[in-house]
Design an enzyme around this catalytic site. Structure first.
Site, PDB file in Angstrom:
ATOM      1  N   CYS A 118       0.841  -1.203   0.000  1.00  0.00           N
ATOM      2  CA  CYS A 118       0.000   0.000   0.000  1.00  0.00           C
ATOM      3  C   CYS A 118       0.878   1.256   0.000  1.00  0.00           C
ATOM      4  CB  CYS A 118      -0.929   0.003   1.206  1.00  0.00           C
ATOM      5  SG  CYS A 118      -1.977   1.469   1.223  1.00  0.00           S
ATOM      6  N   ASP A 133      -2.669  -3.483 -13.779  1.00  0.00           N
ATOM      7  CA  ASP A 133      -3.137  -3.149 -15.128  1.00  0.00           C
ATOM      8  C   ASP A 133      -3.614  -4.352 -15.936  1.00  0.00           C
ATOM      9  OD1 ASP A 133      -2.344  -0.666 -14.340  1.00  0.00           O
ATOM     10  OD2 ASP A 133      -0.574  -0.555 -15.626  1.00  0.00           O
TER      11      ASP A 133
HETATM   12  C1  LIG Z   1      -9.135   1.798  -4.326  1.00  0.00           C
HETATM   13  C2  LIG Z   1      -7.981   0.856  -4.149  1.00  0.00           C
HETATM   14  C3  LIG Z   1      -7.766   0.293  -2.904  1.00  0.00           C
HETATM   15  C4  LIG Z   1      -6.680  -0.570  -2.713  1.00  0.00           C
HETATM   16  N1  LIG Z   1      -6.510  -1.166  -1.494  1.00  0.00           N
HETATM   17  C5  LIG Z   1      -5.512  -2.062  -1.313  1.00  0.00           C
HETATM   18  C6  LIG Z   1      -5.377  -2.783  -0.095  1.00  0.00           C
HETATM   19  O1  LIG Z   1      -6.177  -2.634   0.837  1.00  0.00           O
HETATM   20  N2  LIG Z   1      -4.325  -3.650   0.015  1.00  0.00           N
HETATM   21  C7  LIG Z   1      -3.425  -3.853  -1.011  1.00  0.00           C
HETATM   22  O2  LIG Z   1      -2.492  -4.659  -0.871  1.00  0.00           O
HETATM   23  N3  LIG Z   1      -3.565  -3.203  -2.178  1.00  0.00           N
HETATM   24  C8  LIG Z   1      -4.585  -2.349  -2.361  1.00  0.00           C
HETATM   25  N4  LIG Z   1      -4.744  -1.746  -3.575  1.00  0.00           N
HETATM   26  C9  LIG Z   1      -3.855  -2.114  -4.687  1.00  0.00           C
HETATM   27  C10 LIG Z   1      -4.467  -3.247  -5.498  1.00  0.00           C
HETATM   28  O3  LIG Z   1      -4.572  -4.435  -4.739  1.00  0.00           O
HETATM   29  C11 LIG Z   1      -3.625  -3.540  -6.762  1.00  0.00           C
HETATM   30  O4  LIG Z   1      -2.331  -3.907  -6.344  1.00  0.00           O
HETATM   31  C12 LIG Z   1      -3.522  -2.330  -7.687  1.00  0.00           C
HETATM   32  O5  LIG Z   1      -4.770  -1.706  -7.852  1.00  0.00           O
HETATM   33  C13 LIG Z   1      -2.978  -2.749  -9.052  1.00  0.00           C
HETATM   34  O6  LIG Z   1      -3.780  -3.749  -9.628  1.00  0.00           O
HETATM   35  P1  LIG Z   1      -4.934  -3.413 -10.725  1.00  0.00           P
HETATM   36  O7  LIG Z   1      -4.287  -2.603 -11.795  1.00  0.00           O
HETATM   37  O8  LIG Z   1      -5.422  -4.748 -11.174  1.00  0.00           O
HETATM   38  O9  LIG Z   1      -5.985  -2.612 -10.025  1.00  0.00           O
HETATM   39  C14 LIG Z   1      -5.798  -0.869  -3.778  1.00  0.00           C
HETATM   40  C15 LIG Z   1      -6.037  -0.287  -5.016  1.00  0.00           C
HETATM   41  C16 LIG Z   1      -7.114   0.552  -5.224  1.00  0.00           C
HETATM   42  C17 LIG Z   1      -7.343   1.147  -6.600  1.00  0.00           C
END
Ligand SMILES: Cc1cc2nc3c(=O)[nH]c(=O)nc-3n(C[C@H](O)[C@H](O)[C@H](O)COP(=O)(O)O)c2cc1C
Length: 331
Positions: free
Chosen positions: A101, A207
Protein backbone atom coordinates in the site's frame (compact mmCIF):
# COMPACT_ATOMS: atom_id res chain seq x y z
CA UNK A 1 0.68 -26.62 8.27
CA UNK A 2 -1.74 -26.30 5.36
CA UNK A 3 -0.16 -25.38 2.07
CA UNK A 4 -1.77 -23.49 -0.78
CA UNK A 5 -1.22 -26.55 -2.96
CA UNK A 6 -3.19 -28.69 -0.47
CA UNK A 7 -5.96 -26.14 -0.68
CA UNK A 8 -6.06 -26.40 -4.46
CA UNK A 9 -5.81 -22.70 -5.26
CA UNK A 10 -7.19 -22.98 -8.71
CA UNK A 11 -7.62 -21.33 -11.13
CA UNK A 12 -4.66 -19.06 -10.29
CA UNK A 13 -6.67 -15.90 -10.78
CA UNK A 14 -7.16 -13.83 -7.62
CA UNK A 15 -9.19 -10.76 -6.77
CA UNK A 16 -6.86 -8.02 -5.48
CA UNK A 17 -7.46 -6.44 -2.10
CA UNK A 18 -9.00 -2.99 -2.51
CA UNK A 19 -9.84 -0.87 0.51
CA UNK A 20 -13.45 0.27 0.39
CA UNK A 21 -14.24 -2.14 -2.46
CA UNK A 22 -13.45 -5.82 -1.81
CA UNK A 23 -15.91 -6.13 1.05
CA UNK A 24 -17.95 -9.25 1.70
CA UNK A 25 -20.76 -8.43 -0.79
CA UNK A 26 -18.31 -7.82 -3.66
CA UNK A 27 -16.05 -10.76 -2.82
CA UNK A 28 -19.07 -13.08 -2.63
CA UNK A 29 -20.20 -11.99 -6.07
CA UNK A 30 -16.77 -12.41 -7.65
CA UNK A 31 -16.37 -15.74 -5.92
CA UNK A 32 -19.74 -16.96 -7.18
CA UNK A 33 -18.75 -16.32 -10.79
CA UNK A 34 -15.47 -18.14 -10.18
CA UNK A 35 -12.13 -16.97 -8.83
CA UNK A 36 -9.25 -18.88 -7.30
CA UNK A 37 -8.95 -16.56 -4.34
CA UNK A 38 -10.58 -13.33 -3.24
CA UNK A 39 -8.71 -10.99 -0.91
CA UNK A 40 -10.33 -8.78 1.72
CA UNK A 41 -9.66 -5.10 2.08
CA UNK A 42 -6.58 -4.50 4.16
CA UNK A 43 -7.35 -4.79 7.85
CA UNK A 44 -5.30 -2.72 10.27
CA UNK A 45 -3.97 -5.22 12.83
CA UNK A 46 -4.14 -3.20 16.01
CA UNK A 47 -7.58 -1.80 15.22
CA UNK A 48 -8.78 -5.31 14.44
CA UNK A 49 -7.62 -6.68 17.77
CA UNK A 50 -8.96 -3.67 19.64
CA UNK A 51 -12.28 -3.95 17.79
CA UNK A 52 -12.31 -0.42 16.45
CA UNK A 53 -15.78 0.13 14.94
CA UNK A 54 -15.98 -0.94 11.32
CA UNK A 55 -12.67 -2.79 11.23
CA UNK A 56 -13.79 -6.33 11.92
CA UNK A 57 -16.40 -6.07 9.16
CA UNK A 58 -13.55 -5.75 6.69
CA UNK A 59 -12.40 -9.25 7.48
CA UNK A 60 -15.97 -10.58 7.67
CA UNK A 61 -15.84 -13.86 5.85
CA UNK A 62 -19.38 -14.99 5.22
CA UNK A 63 -20.49 -18.56 5.12
CA UNK A 64 -19.69 -20.41 1.96
CA UNK A 65 -16.99 -18.04 0.74
CA UNK A 66 -14.23 -20.51 1.25
CA UNK A 67 -11.56 -19.02 -0.92
CA UNK A 68 -11.15 -15.89 1.18
CA UNK A 69 -7.79 -14.38 2.00
CA UNK A 70 -7.73 -11.81 4.78
CA UNK A 71 -5.12 -9.14 4.30
CA UNK A 72 -3.47 -7.62 7.35
CA UNK A 73 -1.55 -4.37 7.53
CA UNK A 74 0.66 -3.42 10.42
CA UNK A 75 4.12 -2.59 11.62
CA UNK A 76 4.17 -4.17 15.07
CA UNK A 77 4.92 -7.86 15.55
CA UNK A 78 2.63 -8.22 18.57
CA UNK A 79 -0.45 -6.70 16.96
CA UNK A 80 -0.03 -8.35 13.58
CA UNK A 81 0.43 -11.79 15.18
CA UNK A 82 -2.62 -11.27 17.41
CA UNK A 83 -4.69 -10.10 14.45
CA UNK A 84 -3.53 -13.10 12.41
CA UNK A 85 -4.62 -15.48 15.16
CA UNK A 86 -7.96 -13.74 15.41
CA UNK A 87 -8.79 -13.83 11.70
CA UNK A 88 -7.60 -17.43 11.37
CA UNK A 89 -9.91 -18.36 14.27
CA UNK A 90 -12.75 -16.60 12.44
CA UNK A 91 -12.19 -18.75 9.37
CA UNK A 92 -9.65 -17.02 7.09
CA UNK A 93 -8.24 -19.66 4.78
CA UNK A 94 -5.13 -17.65 3.99
CA UNK A 95 -3.56 -14.56 5.56
CA UNK A 96 -1.87 -12.01 3.33
CA UNK A 97 0.51 -9.36 4.60
CA UNK A 98 0.30 -5.93 3.00
CA UNK A 99 3.66 -4.56 1.93
CA UNK A 100 2.35 -2.75 -1.11
CA UNK A 101 0.00 0.00 0.00
CA UNK A 102 1.49 3.36 -1.05
CA UNK A 103 -0.90 5.66 0.86
CA UNK A 104 0.90 8.23 2.98
CA UNK A 105 -1.29 7.55 6.01
CA UNK A 106 -0.17 3.89 5.87
CA UNK A 107 3.51 4.41 5.00
CA UNK A 108 4.24 7.39 7.21
CA UNK A 109 5.76 6.72 10.61
CA UNK A 110 3.61 9.51 12.06
CA UNK A 111 0.40 7.69 11.15
CA UNK A 112 -0.29 4.13 12.25
CA UNK A 113 3.45 3.50 11.91
CA UNK A 114 5.42 2.80 8.76
CA UNK A 115 3.53 -0.11 7.24
CA UNK A 116 2.35 -1.11 3.74
CA UNK A 117 5.01 -0.46 1.11
CA UNK A 118 7.19 1.41 3.63
CA UNK A 119 8.18 -2.03 4.94
CA UNK A 120 10.14 -2.56 1.72
CA UNK A 121 12.58 0.05 3.04
CA UNK A 122 13.14 -1.92 6.23
CA UNK A 123 13.47 -5.53 5.06
CA UNK A 124 14.80 -6.79 8.42
CA UNK A 125 11.75 -5.44 10.20
CA UNK A 126 9.50 -6.73 7.42
CA UNK A 127 10.95 -10.18 8.03
CA UNK A 128 10.22 -9.98 11.75
CA UNK A 129 6.57 -9.22 10.94
CA UNK A 130 6.41 -12.12 8.50
CA UNK A 131 7.94 -14.49 11.05
CA UNK A 132 5.47 -13.31 13.69
CA UNK A 133 2.49 -14.05 11.43
CA UNK A 134 3.81 -17.39 10.16
CA UNK A 135 4.50 -18.41 13.75
CA UNK A 136 1.04 -17.39 14.93
CA UNK A 137 -1.20 -19.37 12.55
CA UNK A 138 -1.45 -22.72 10.84
CA UNK A 139 -3.10 -21.39 7.66
CA UNK A 140 -0.92 -20.39 4.70
CA UNK A 141 0.60 -16.89 4.80
CA UNK A 142 1.12 -14.90 1.61
CA UNK A 143 2.70 -11.55 0.86
CA UNK A 144 1.81 -8.68 -1.46
CA UNK A 145 4.47 -6.14 -2.38
CA UNK A 146 5.47 -3.76 -5.10
CA UNK A 147 8.75 -3.89 -7.06
CA UNK A 148 10.37 -1.76 -4.37
CA UNK A 149 10.11 1.64 -2.77
CA UNK A 150 11.53 3.59 -5.72
CA UNK A 151 13.89 3.07 -8.65
CA UNK A 152 16.87 3.10 -6.26
CA UNK A 153 15.33 0.46 -4.02
CA UNK A 154 14.08 -2.39 -6.22
CA UNK A 155 14.29 -5.15 -3.65
CA UNK A 156 11.18 -7.27 -4.25
CA UNK A 157 13.32 -10.30 -5.16
CA UNK A 158 15.36 -10.10 -1.98
CA UNK A 159 12.26 -9.71 0.16
CA UNK A 160 10.55 -12.56 -1.68
CA UNK A 161 13.51 -14.88 -1.13
CA UNK A 162 13.73 -14.10 2.56
CA UNK A 163 9.95 -14.30 2.97
CA UNK A 164 9.91 -17.73 1.37
CA UNK A 165 12.63 -18.92 3.72
CA UNK A 166 10.48 -17.64 6.60
CA UNK A 167 7.50 -19.73 5.48
CA UNK A 168 5.53 -17.46 3.13
CA UNK A 169 3.79 -19.61 0.51
CA UNK A 170 2.93 -17.20 -2.28
CA UNK A 171 3.80 -13.66 -3.27
CA UNK A 172 1.96 -11.14 -5.40
CA UNK A 173 3.94 -8.38 -7.04
CA UNK A 174 2.29 -5.18 -8.21
CA UNK A 175 4.62 -4.16 -11.04
CA UNK A 176 5.18 -0.61 -9.85
CA UNK A 177 7.32 0.99 -7.15
CA UNK A 178 5.74 2.71 -4.20
CA UNK A 179 6.80 6.09 -5.48
CA UNK A 180 4.95 5.48 -8.74
CA UNK A 181 1.69 5.10 -6.80
CA UNK A 182 -0.63 4.21 -9.71
CA UNK A 183 1.11 6.25 -12.41
CA UNK A 184 2.67 4.90 -15.59
CA UNK A 185 2.24 1.27 -16.59
CA UNK A 186 2.83 -1.80 -14.48
CA UNK A 187 6.16 -3.39 -15.46
CA UNK A 188 5.26 -7.07 -15.78
CA UNK A 189 8.71 -8.00 -17.13
CA UNK A 190 10.33 -6.75 -13.92
CA UNK A 191 8.37 -9.39 -11.99
CA UNK A 192 10.43 -12.07 -13.77
CA UNK A 193 13.37 -11.48 -11.43
CA UNK A 194 11.17 -12.26 -8.43
CA UNK A 195 9.90 -15.41 -10.10
CA UNK A 196 13.50 -16.50 -10.66
CA UNK A 197 14.40 -15.86 -7.03
CA UNK A 198 11.83 -18.16 -5.41
CA UNK A 199 10.14 -21.54 -5.75
CA UNK A 200 6.77 -20.48 -4.31
CA UNK A 201 4.01 -19.31 -6.67
CA UNK A 202 4.24 -15.70 -7.85
CA UNK A 203 1.20 -13.71 -8.97
CA UNK A 204 1.58 -10.79 -11.35
CA UNK A 205 -0.53 -7.73 -10.60
CA UNK A 206 -1.15 -4.33 -12.11
CA UNK A 207 -3.14 -3.15 -15.13
CA UNK A 208 -4.60 -6.55 -16.00
CA UNK A 209 -8.04 -5.77 -17.36
CA UNK A 210 -8.99 -8.71 -19.59
CA UNK A 211 -7.78 -12.07 -20.91
CA UNK A 212 -5.30 -10.63 -23.47
CA UNK A 213 -3.61 -8.41 -20.86
CA UNK A 214 -3.56 -11.32 -18.40
CA UNK A 215 -1.87 -13.47 -21.03
CA UNK A 216 0.71 -10.76 -21.75
CA UNK A 217 1.38 -10.27 -18.04
CA UNK A 218 2.02 -14.01 -17.64
CA UNK A 219 4.25 -14.17 -20.72
CA UNK A 220 6.33 -11.17 -19.68
CA UNK A 221 6.62 -12.04 -16.00
CA UNK A 222 6.76 -15.83 -16.12
CA UNK A 223 4.41 -15.67 -13.11
CA UNK A 224 2.20 -18.55 -12.03
CA UNK A 225 -1.03 -16.60 -12.01
CA UNK A 226 -2.58 -13.17 -11.96
CA UNK A 227 -4.24 -10.88 -9.47
CA UNK A 228 -6.83 -8.43 -10.76
CA UNK A 229 -8.15 -5.33 -9.01
CA UNK A 230 -9.63 -2.34 -10.79
CA UNK A 231 -10.52 -4.35 -13.90
CA UNK A 232 -13.14 -6.22 -11.89
CA UNK A 233 -14.93 -3.09 -10.73
CA UNK A 234 -18.40 -3.20 -12.23
CA UNK A 235 -17.50 -6.55 -13.83
CA UNK A 236 -17.56 -9.19 -11.08
CA UNK A 237 -17.49 -11.88 -13.78
CA UNK A 238 -14.14 -10.70 -15.18
CA UNK A 239 -11.95 -13.09 -13.19
CA UNK A 240 -14.03 -16.05 -14.32
CA UNK A 241 -13.70 -14.85 -17.93
CA UNK A 242 -9.92 -14.55 -17.59
CA UNK A 243 -9.73 -17.97 -15.93
CA UNK A 244 -11.82 -19.51 -18.72
CA UNK A 245 -9.61 -18.01 -21.43
CA UNK A 246 -6.30 -18.86 -19.76
CA UNK A 247 -7.00 -22.00 -17.80
CA UNK A 248 -10.00 -23.58 -19.52
CA UNK A 249 -12.40 -23.32 -16.58
CA UNK A 250 -16.10 -22.99 -17.50
CA UNK A 251 -16.83 -19.61 -19.08
CA UNK A 252 -19.23 -17.52 -17.02
CA UNK A 253 -22.52 -16.40 -18.42
CA UNK A 254 -22.07 -12.64 -18.60
CA UNK A 255 -25.40 -11.14 -17.57
CA UNK A 256 -27.05 -8.68 -19.89
CA UNK A 257 -30.19 -6.57 -19.82
CA UNK A 258 -32.71 -7.85 -17.25
CA UNK A 259 -30.23 -10.42 -15.89
CA UNK A 260 -27.64 -7.70 -15.37
CA UNK A 261 -30.21 -5.48 -13.64
CA UNK A 262 -31.06 -8.42 -11.35
CA UNK A 263 -27.40 -8.96 -10.54
CA UNK A 264 -26.80 -5.29 -9.77
CA UNK A 265 -29.98 -5.14 -7.67
CA UNK A 266 -28.80 -8.19 -5.74
CA UNK A 267 -25.38 -6.63 -5.17
CA UNK A 268 -27.01 -3.37 -4.10
CA UNK A 269 -29.30 -5.09 -1.60
CA UNK A 270 -26.40 -7.13 -0.25
CA UNK A 271 -24.46 -3.90 0.37
CA UNK A 272 -27.43 -2.31 2.16
CA UNK A 273 -27.87 -5.45 4.22
CA UNK A 274 -24.20 -5.59 5.16
CA UNK A 275 -23.67 -1.92 6.09
CA UNK A 276 -27.20 -0.73 6.82
CA UNK A 277 -29.12 1.63 4.55
CA UNK A 278 -27.32 4.91 5.27
CA UNK A 279 -23.69 3.80 5.01
CA UNK A 280 -24.62 1.09 2.49
CA UNK A 281 -26.20 3.67 0.20
CA UNK A 282 -22.94 5.61 0.14
CA UNK A 283 -20.73 2.52 -0.31
CA UNK A 284 -22.96 1.29 -3.14
CA UNK A 285 -22.61 4.45 -5.20
CA UNK A 286 -19.17 3.66 -6.56
CA UNK A 287 -20.24 0.14 -7.56
CA UNK A 288 -23.39 1.49 -9.24
CA UNK A 289 -21.21 4.05 -11.03
CA UNK A 290 -18.91 1.33 -12.38
CA UNK A 291 -21.82 -0.84 -13.52
CA UNK A 292 -23.26 2.18 -15.32
CA UNK A 293 -19.87 3.05 -16.85
CA UNK A 294 -19.81 -0.37 -18.48
CA UNK A 295 -23.48 -0.20 -19.38
CA UNK A 296 -23.06 3.17 -21.08
CA UNK A 297 -25.97 4.56 -19.05
CA UNK A 298 -26.92 8.06 -20.15
CA UNK A 299 -25.90 11.03 -18.00
CA UNK A 300 -29.40 11.92 -16.76
CA UNK A 301 -30.35 8.45 -15.72
CA UNK A 302 -26.94 7.98 -14.13
CA UNK A 303 -27.38 11.09 -12.02
CA UNK A 304 -30.82 9.95 -10.90
CA UNK A 305 -29.52 6.52 -9.86
CA UNK A 306 -26.61 8.04 -7.94
CA UNK A 307 -28.79 10.46 -6.01
CA UNK A 308 -31.84 8.26 -5.40
CA UNK A 309 -32.87 6.37 -2.27
CA UNK A 310 -32.98 2.55 -2.24
CA UNK A 311 -36.51 2.03 -3.57
CA UNK A 312 -35.95 4.36 -6.50
CA UNK A 313 -32.52 2.88 -7.27
CA UNK A 314 -34.11 -0.56 -7.54
CA UNK A 315 -36.86 0.88 -9.71
CA UNK A 316 -34.38 2.62 -12.06
CA UNK A 317 -31.88 -0.22 -12.42
CA UNK A 318 -33.65 -2.15 -15.21
CA UNK A 319 -33.58 0.98 -17.37
CA UNK A 320 -30.03 1.89 -16.38
CA UNK A 321 -28.78 -1.56 -17.32
CA UNK A 322 -30.80 -1.76 -20.51
CA UNK A 323 -28.52 0.87 -22.02
CA UNK A 324 -25.93 -1.85 -21.90
CA UNK A 325 -27.92 -4.01 -24.29
CA UNK A 326 -28.42 -1.10 -26.65
CA UNK A 327 -24.71 -0.32 -26.54
CA UNK A 328 -23.73 -3.93 -27.27
CA UNK A 329 -26.20 -4.15 -30.14
CA UNK A 330 -24.71 -0.99 -31.61
CA UNK A 331 -21.16 -2.33 -31.31
C1 LIG B 1 -9.14 1.80 -4.33
C2 LIG B 1 -7.98 0.86 -4.15
C3 LIG B 1 -7.77 0.29 -2.90
C4 LIG B 1 -6.68 -0.57 -2.71
N1 LIG B 1 -6.51 -1.17 -1.49
C5 LIG B 1 -5.51 -2.06 -1.31
C6 LIG B 1 -5.38 -2.78 -0.10
O1 LIG B 1 -6.18 -2.63 0.84
N2 LIG B 1 -4.32 -3.65 0.01
C7 LIG B 1 -3.42 -3.85 -1.01
O2 LIG B 1 -2.49 -4.66 -0.87
N3 LIG B 1 -3.56 -3.20 -2.18
C8 LIG B 1 -4.59 -2.35 -2.36
N4 LIG B 1 -4.74 -1.75 -3.58
C9 LIG B 1 -3.85 -2.11 -4.69
C10 LIG B 1 -4.47 -3.25 -5.50
O3 LIG B 1 -4.57 -4.44 -4.74
C11 LIG B 1 -3.63 -3.54 -6.76
O4 LIG B 1 -2.33 -3.91 -6.34
C12 LIG B 1 -3.52 -2.33 -7.69
O5 LIG B 1 -4.77 -1.71 -7.85
C13 LIG B 1 -2.98 -2.75 -9.05
O6 LIG B 1 -3.78 -3.75 -9.63
P1 LIG B 1 -4.93 -3.41 -10.72
O7 LIG B 1 -4.29 -2.60 -11.79
O8 LIG B 1 -5.42 -4.75 -11.17
O9 LIG B 1 -5.99 -2.61 -10.02
C14 LIG B 1 -5.80 -0.87 -3.78
C15 LIG B 1 -6.04 -0.29 -5.02
C16 LIG B 1 -7.11 0.55 -5.22
C17 LIG B 1 -7.34 1.15 -6.60
Amino acid sequence: MLSLADMGFTPPVALAPMAGITDLPFRSLVSRFGAGLVVSEMVASQEMVQAKPGVREKAELGLGVENTVVQLAGCDTYWIAEAARMVADRGAQVIDINMGCPAKKVTSASGAGASGSALMRTPDHALRLIEAVVGAVSVPVTLKTRLGWDDDCLNASEIARRAEAAGVQMITIHGRTRCQFYKGRADWAAIRAVKAAVRMPVLANGDIIDAPSARRALEQSGADGVMIGRGAQGRPWLLAQVAAALYGTPAPEVPQGAALADLVAGHYEAILGFYGRALGGRVARKHLGWYMDHAGTGADLRRRVLTAGPEEVLHLLPDAMQDCVRERRAA
